[in-house]
Structure formats: C-alpha cells, structure tokens
Design an enzyme around this catalytic site. Structure first.
Site, mmCIF file in Angstrom:
data_model
loop_
_atom_site.group_PDB
_atom_site.id
_atom_site.type_symbol
_atom_site.label_atom_id
_atom_site.label_comp_id
_atom_site.label_asym_id
_atom_site.label_seq_id
_atom_site.Cartn_x
_atom_site.Cartn_y
_atom_site.Cartn_z
ATOM 1 N N CYS A 56 51.650 18.549 72.947
ATOM 2 C CA CYS A 56 50.611 17.523 73.040
ATOM 3 C C CYS A 56 50.734 16.767 74.363
ATOM 4 O O CYS A 56 51.829 16.345 74.744
ATOM 5 C CB CYS A 56 50.719 16.556 71.866
ATOM 6 S SG CYS A 56 49.447 15.283 71.901
ATOM 7 N N CYS A 60 53.248 9.445 73.298
ATOM 8 C CA CYS A 60 53.709 8.571 72.210
ATOM 9 C C CYS A 60 55.240 8.678 72.098
ATOM 10 O O CYS A 60 55.757 9.769 71.805
ATOM 11 C CB CYS A 60 53.049 8.979 70.897
ATOM 12 S SG CYS A 60 51.266 9.242 71.043
ATOM 13 N N CYS A 63 57.172 10.467 69.244
ATOM 14 C CA CYS A 63 56.697 11.746 68.713
ATOM 15 C C CYS A 63 57.413 12.969 69.284
ATOM 16 O O CYS A 63 57.441 13.184 70.503
ATOM 17 C CB CYS A 63 55.199 11.881 68.952
ATOM 18 S SG CYS A 63 54.535 13.363 68.142
ATOM 19 N N CYS A 100 47.025 17.431 53.683
ATOM 20 C CA CYS A 100 46.751 16.787 54.976
ATOM 21 C C CYS A 100 47.138 17.726 56.109
ATOM 22 O O CYS A 100 48.299 18.129 56.220
ATOM 23 C CB CYS A 100 47.558 15.509 55.110
ATOM 24 S SG CYS A 100 47.329 14.381 53.742
ATOM 25 N N CYS A 131 42.562 16.006 53.979
ATOM 26 C CA CYS A 131 42.767 14.990 55.007
ATOM 27 C C CYS A 131 43.108 15.740 56.288
ATOM 28 O O CYS A 131 43.740 16.802 56.235
ATOM 29 C CB CYS A 131 43.912 14.062 54.612
ATOM 30 S SG CYS A 131 44.281 12.816 55.865
ATOM 31 N N CYS A 191 42.080 6.812 56.637
ATOM 32 C CA CYS A 191 43.513 6.683 56.386
ATOM 33 C C CYS A 191 44.108 6.152 57.691
ATOM 34 O O CYS A 191 44.122 6.849 58.706
ATOM 35 C CB CYS A 191 44.105 8.046 56.035
ATOM 36 S SG CYS A 191 45.911 8.025 55.912
ATOM 37 N N ARG A 263 50.571 3.891 51.443
ATOM 38 C CA ARG A 263 51.449 5.069 51.337
ATOM 39 C C ARG A 263 52.812 4.796 51.957
ATOM 40 O O ARG A 263 52.916 4.372 53.115
ATOM 41 C CB ARG A 263 50.821 6.296 52.011
ATOM 42 C CG ARG A 263 51.786 7.503 51.970
ATOM 43 C CD ARG A 263 51.200 8.807 52.451
ATOM 44 N NE ARG A 263 50.006 9.116 51.701
ATOM 45 C CZ ARG A 263 48.784 9.089 52.194
ATOM 46 N NH1 ARG A 263 48.592 8.796 53.446
ATOM 47 N NH2 ARG A 263 47.757 9.367 51.436
#
Ligand code: SAM
Ligand code: DTB
Ligand code: SF4
Length: 321
Positions: A56, A60, A63, A100, A131, A191, A263
């Site tokens: 990616c 971040c 991550c 998800c 999701c 979400c 969650r």
C-alpha cells in the site's frame, strides 16, 4: 424513538469528563445505555479476510501493509473469487454473520471496484452480511458497491484530528470524512472507528470519539481497535495502553453513540479475558472471530467460544438487511 435523543454536538470537555468519571460510575452508565438499546448478552461475530495484502502506498505508521515499512509480509494481489467464497463459507459455517473484505489500497480503481462488487454479490449469496474496507471511495464507487448489495463500508477516522498528522501524512482527515459522506449518501451502513494505544493522549482518544459522535449520523458500527504492534512499523515499540483505558474507551463510545454496535476490534490478543469481559460489560456488542485479523493474529475461535460460554454470551443473529 431512542435515536431522536442522540446528540451530535459533544464538546471535547464533556467527552473528557466521561473518561474522567469513577470507573464504576462510567461502567454502570455504559451498561445501562447498552441494555436500553441492545440485547444484554449477545455479541455479533464478524470474520475478516485480506483480499489484497501489502504494497500500500500510504504511510499509516501502525500498518504492516504500507510499502514504507519492512514488515516481512507475504503480499498478494486481489484473491480469486473462488478463494474468497470458500473463506466466506467457512466463516459462515463457524458462526460469523458478517464477512469483511479488506484491501491494502489507497483507493480502488474502477476495475478493482467492479471486481469487489462481484465478490460482494457472491458473499451475499451465501447468506452473509457484507463489509468492505478498500480505502477512499468516490461517490460513484460507493454507488456501485451499494448496487451490489454491500451492507457496510469500513473506513476509520483512526484518531483525533490533532494527532492524525503524527500517524499519517499521505491523506488528510477531510479525505476520510469525504469518503464517509459518499458511503452514507449511497445508503451503505457506516462502520467507522479508530485505533487506540498509538502513543496518543486521553484527550486524543476523547477527540476521536467526539468526532465519531458528532458526525451527521452516528456510524452503525464503531470498531475500537487496540493497536497491534507490528515489528518493522514505526509504532512497534510504543507503550501499550493500560487495559482499563481500553475499557473506558468502549464505555465512552457506548454512551456517546447509543444505537451503534461498538466492536471490540483488533488487539484482543493483547487483552486478558478479564479485560475483554469488562469491554463486553462496557457495551462492546461485536468482535472479529477467526485465527487472523487481516495480517495479524487473533484469538483462536475455540477460545472465543469458551469465553462466550463462561460469560453466558450468545452469538447475535445478523441485524437483518
Ligand atoms: N487500506 C484501507 C484503509 O486504510 O482504509 C483498508 C484496510 S486498513 C488495514 C483498515 C483499518 O485497519 C485501518 O483503518 C486501521 O484502523 C486498521 N489497522 C491497520 N493496522 C492496524 C494495527 N496494526 N492495529 C490496529 N488496527 C490496525
Ligand atoms: C477495523 O477497524 N479493524 C479491522 C477492520 N476494520 C478492517 C482491521 C484490523 C487490522 C489489524 C492489523 C492487521 O491484521 O493487519
Ligand atoms: Fe494502506 Fe490501509 Fe494500511 Fe493505511 S491502513 S497503509 S491505507 S492498508
């Protein structure tokens, strides 16, 4: 109707005052709110699958999938549809009601959006809620996913606006709010939550929850992720959050967004069963089950079911479409 009484005008000091309450008072109120709006002893189960892993371009700092950090991850491109359907079937048979699909994209291309729309159709066909979390979406992409029947889109604000720049520099807070607006306008359930334990202050945690509560409509689902510290990321050595602070985060989210399902999300491997039980008491109504989150470990399915048994918790039925 209860939702008419929910607020969207929280001041930061009011949210901080909730965090600062005596633990028993905070948990008593959170549990009271929870019982007014949700089944007291039911927890919904979702299962994650990383449909595209690593590589990616975003930075971040938490991550493992960012190209900016060397985390030794096995990367792969978009999985074949048959593999995704097989994983979804296994999740359903184990008791998950929602599947998800996560992709390590900054934002999907048109062709990738079309491919994920097909995955959504196939997973829905198995009787599961769907999701997806694919990064930033345009209004058109959100509409395309909605037309495929996508039930939820996960896109987190991650942290407070003030702390955000210390964690991500390749897209800004407004980008995230824009995507959430497109998802909401397309009629997909939102979400949206964040990560705690990244070295932020309590003020930042309150700032994140305030942002979520002051959105034009509360997210239907609010994941509170405890940072999973991954070797090779800039946050690998950050001091872990005290478990009771995680419980307070769940409780404050519960009080601020009474109808949302909160969650207890990533990072349960860092929490004792006692701390998880307190999170359920504080109003967590959903978890991820399965041995893996996207790329990092999650408690074993059998251990989760043993904990449910011990606590008298039953897996919740799907909310219905
Ligand atoms: N690339 C897309 C995006 O960022 O929106 C979707 C996938 S991304 C992995 C989904 C979410 O996982 C992130 O927004 C973040 O909140 C969460 N996440 C990623 N790494 C994490 C970690 N190490 N610990 C806890 N949560 C994490
Ligand atoms: C969310 O808020 N948490 C999940 C889901 N949305 C996609 C992701 C957690 C990822 C944890 C790190 C990993 O396994 O790679
Ligand atoms: Fe990419 Fe999402 Fe990871 Fe950020 S959180 S690096 S956008 S996969």
């Amino acid at each position: 109707m209860a939702w008419r009484n929910t607020r969207h005008d929280w001041a930061l000091d009011e949210v901080l005052a909730l965090f600062d309450r005596p633990f028993n008072d905070l948990l008593f109120e959170a549990q009271s709110v929870h019982r007014r709006h949700h089944a007291a002893n039911a927890v919904q189960i979702s299962t994650l699958l990383s449909i595209k892993t690593g590589g990616c371009p975003e930075d971040c700092k938490y991550c493992p999938q960012s190209v900016h950090y060397d985390t030794g991850l096995d990367t792969h491109n978009l999985l074949p549809a048959a593999d995704v359907a097989e994983a979804a079937r296994r999740a359903r048979d184990a008791g998950a009601t929602r599947f998800c699909m996560g992709a390590a994209w900054r934002s999907p291309t048109r062709s990738q959006t079309r491919q994920v729309a097909e995955l959504v159709r196939s997973v829905r066909g198995l009787g599961l809620e769907t999701c997806a979390t694919l990064g930033m979406l345009t209004a058109e992409q959100a509409d395309e996913l909605a037309a495929a029947g996508l039930d939820f889109y996960n896109h987190n604000l991650d942290t407070s606006p003030e702390f955000y720049g210390a964690i991500i520099t390749t897209r800004n807070y407004q980008d995230r709010l824009d995507t959430l607006g497109h998802v909401r306008a397309a009629g997909i359930k939102v979400c949206c939550g964040g990560i705690v334990g990244m070295g932020e202050s309590r003020r930042d945690r309150a700032g994140l929850l305030r942002q979520l509560a002051n959105l034009p409509a509360h997210p239907e689902s609010v994941p509170i992720n405890h940072l999973v510290r991954v070797a090779g990321t800039p946050l690998e050595d950050v001091a872990p959050l005290p478990p009771l602070e995680m419980v307070r985060c769940v409780a404050v989210a519960r009080i601020l967004m009474p109808c949302a399902v909160v969650r207890l999300s990533a990072g349960r491997t860092e929490l004792s069963t006692e701390a998880q039980a307190l999170c359920f008491f504080a109003g967590a109504g959903s978890i991820f089950c399965g041995d893996q989150l996207l790329t990092t470990p999650n408690p074993a399915f059998g251990d989760d079911m043993a904990l449910f048994d011990e606590l008298g918790i039953a897996p919740a039925e799907a909310a219905g479409r």
